[in-house]
Design a protein around this motif. Structure first.
Motif, PDB file in Angstrom:
ATOM      1  N   GLN A  67       0.839  -1.192   0.000  1.00  0.00           N
ATOM      2  CA  GLN A  67       0.000   0.000   0.000  1.00  0.00           C
ATOM      3  C   GLN A  67       0.885   1.256   0.000  1.00  0.00           C
ATOM      4  OE1 GLN A  67      -2.520   0.237   3.435  1.00  0.00           O
ATOM      5  NE2 GLN A  67      -3.993   1.585   2.435  1.00  0.00           N
ATOM      6  N   LEU A  68       1.943   1.232   0.794  1.00  0.00           N
ATOM      7  CA  LEU A  68       2.875   2.354   0.857  1.00  0.00           C
ATOM      8  C   LEU A  68       3.651   2.491  -0.453  1.00  0.00           C
ATOM      9  CD1 LEU A  68       3.990   4.550   2.730  1.00  0.00           C
ATOM     10  CD2 LEU A  68       5.626   2.898   3.585  1.00  0.00           C
ATOM     11  N   THR A  70       2.599   2.065  -3.514  1.00  0.00           N
ATOM     12  CA  THR A  70       1.837   2.818  -4.507  1.00  0.00           C
ATOM     13  C   THR A  70       1.925   4.318  -4.247  1.00  0.00           C
ATOM     14  OG1 THR A  70      -0.191   2.572  -3.233  1.00  0.00           O
ATOM     15  CG2 THR A  70       0.227   0.933  -4.937  1.00  0.00           C
ATOM     16  N   GLN A  71       2.008   4.702  -2.987  1.00  0.00           N
ATOM     17  CA  GLN A  71       2.122   6.122  -2.652  1.00  0.00           C
ATOM     18  C   GLN A  71       3.539   6.633  -2.899  1.00  0.00           C
ATOM     19  OE1 GLN A  71       0.973   6.114   1.436  1.00  0.00           O
ATOM     20  NE2 GLN A  71      -1.211   5.923   1.004  1.00  0.00           N
ATOM     21  N   LEU A  72       4.555   5.808  -2.569  1.00  0.00           N
ATOM     22  CA  LEU A  72       5.940   6.255  -2.672  1.00  0.00           C
ATOM     23  C   LEU A  72       6.451   6.351  -4.099  1.00  0.00           C
ATOM     24  CD1 LEU A  72       7.896   4.565   0.243  1.00  0.00           C
ATOM     25  CD2 LEU A  72       7.499   6.973  -0.119  1.00  0.00           C
ATOM     26  N   ASP A  74       5.221   7.713  -6.564  1.00  0.00           N
ATOM     27  CA  ASP A  74       4.934   9.022  -7.146  1.00  0.00           C
ATOM     28  C   ASP A  74       5.739  10.142  -6.502  1.00  0.00           C
ATOM     29  OD1 ASP A  74       3.051   7.725  -8.698  1.00  0.00           O
ATOM     30  OD2 ASP A  74       1.422   8.100  -7.282  1.00  0.00           O
ATOM     31  N   VAL A  75       6.509   9.822  -5.470  1.00  0.00           N
ATOM     32  CA  VAL A  75       7.245  10.845  -4.720  1.00  0.00           C
ATOM     33  C   VAL A  75       8.550  11.196  -5.423  1.00  0.00           C
ATOM     34  CG1 VAL A  75       8.449  11.308  -2.546  1.00  0.00           C
ATOM     35  CG2 VAL A  75       6.249  10.175  -2.523  1.00  0.00           C
ATOM     36  N   LYS A 105       7.367  14.949   3.781  1.00  0.00           N
ATOM     37  CA  LYS A 105       6.230  14.702   2.884  1.00  0.00           C
ATOM     38  C   LYS A 105       5.196  13.787   3.518  1.00  0.00           C
ATOM     39  CE  LYS A 105       8.431  15.778  -1.369  1.00  0.00           C
ATOM     40  NZ  LYS A 105       7.788  16.262  -2.550  1.00  0.00           N
ATOM     41  N   PHE A 107       5.836  10.652   5.087  1.00  0.00           N
ATOM     42  CA  PHE A 107       6.157   9.221   5.119  1.00  0.00           C
ATOM     43  C   PHE A 107       7.207   8.987   6.191  1.00  0.00           C
ATOM     44  CE2 PHE A 107       5.016  10.199   0.717  1.00  0.00           C
ATOM     45  CZ  PHE A 107       3.966   9.320   0.536  1.00  0.00           C
TER      46      PHE A 107
END
Length: 152
Positions: A67-68, A70-72, A74-75, A105, A107
């Motif tokens: 899950q993390l 997918t967010q990371l 794009d960072v 940010k 995280f």
């Protein structure tokens, strides 16, 4: 000496494994840090329960890591550093800097999970791996650029 690992240990094994290690390594490092316990008959019975809970915990951690991930992905982080002639950096960008940048940010990533072979000492764009779980690795885009000169 045979020990049962309570936690994952790099270059040794994963949680629940029974491994043979040097006496000193087991006695002076693994046992005091509670990374392992002695492999005797009583502890081997406990290991079956540990393995079952470890499988459940690992599955949960992997789900959270994915899950993390997918967010990371794009960072993108940008670091400005002072440069000398020939675009040589004064200082460098370390894994701690990257972890701090991720923290700003939102995280919360431990700096030890940021796998940097050596600090970044040149300008440019880099793809830095962040190991979130044993099987899940995110790649973060890090840009190092020259600091703008102050108006004179």
């Amino acid at each position: 000496m045979e020990v049962i690992l309570k936690e994952d240990v790099n270059n040794l094994g994963h949680r629940g494994d029974v491994v043979k290690v040097a006496d000193g390594y087991g006695r002076n490092y693994l046992l005091p840090k509670k990374l392992a316990m002695e492999a005797n008959a009583a502890n081997k019975a406990v290991i079956e329960q540990m393995k079952a809970s470890a499988v459940r915990r690992s599955a949960k951690e992997k789900g959270e890591a994915e899950q993390l991930l997918t967010q990371l992905n794009d960072v993108a982080l940008v670091f400005e550093r002072k440069v000398g002639e020939n675009d040589h950096l004064f200082g460098s960008v370390t894994s701690a800097d990257i972890a701090h940048g991720l923290e700003t940010k939102g995280f919360n990533i431990d700096r030890r999970k940021v796998h940097l072979d050596e600090p970044l000492k040149s300008l440019g764009e880099f793809l830095i791996p962040v190991k979130l779980h044993r099987e899940v690795t995110a790649h973060i885009k890090v840009t190092v650029k020259a600091e703008e000169a102050a108006a004179e």
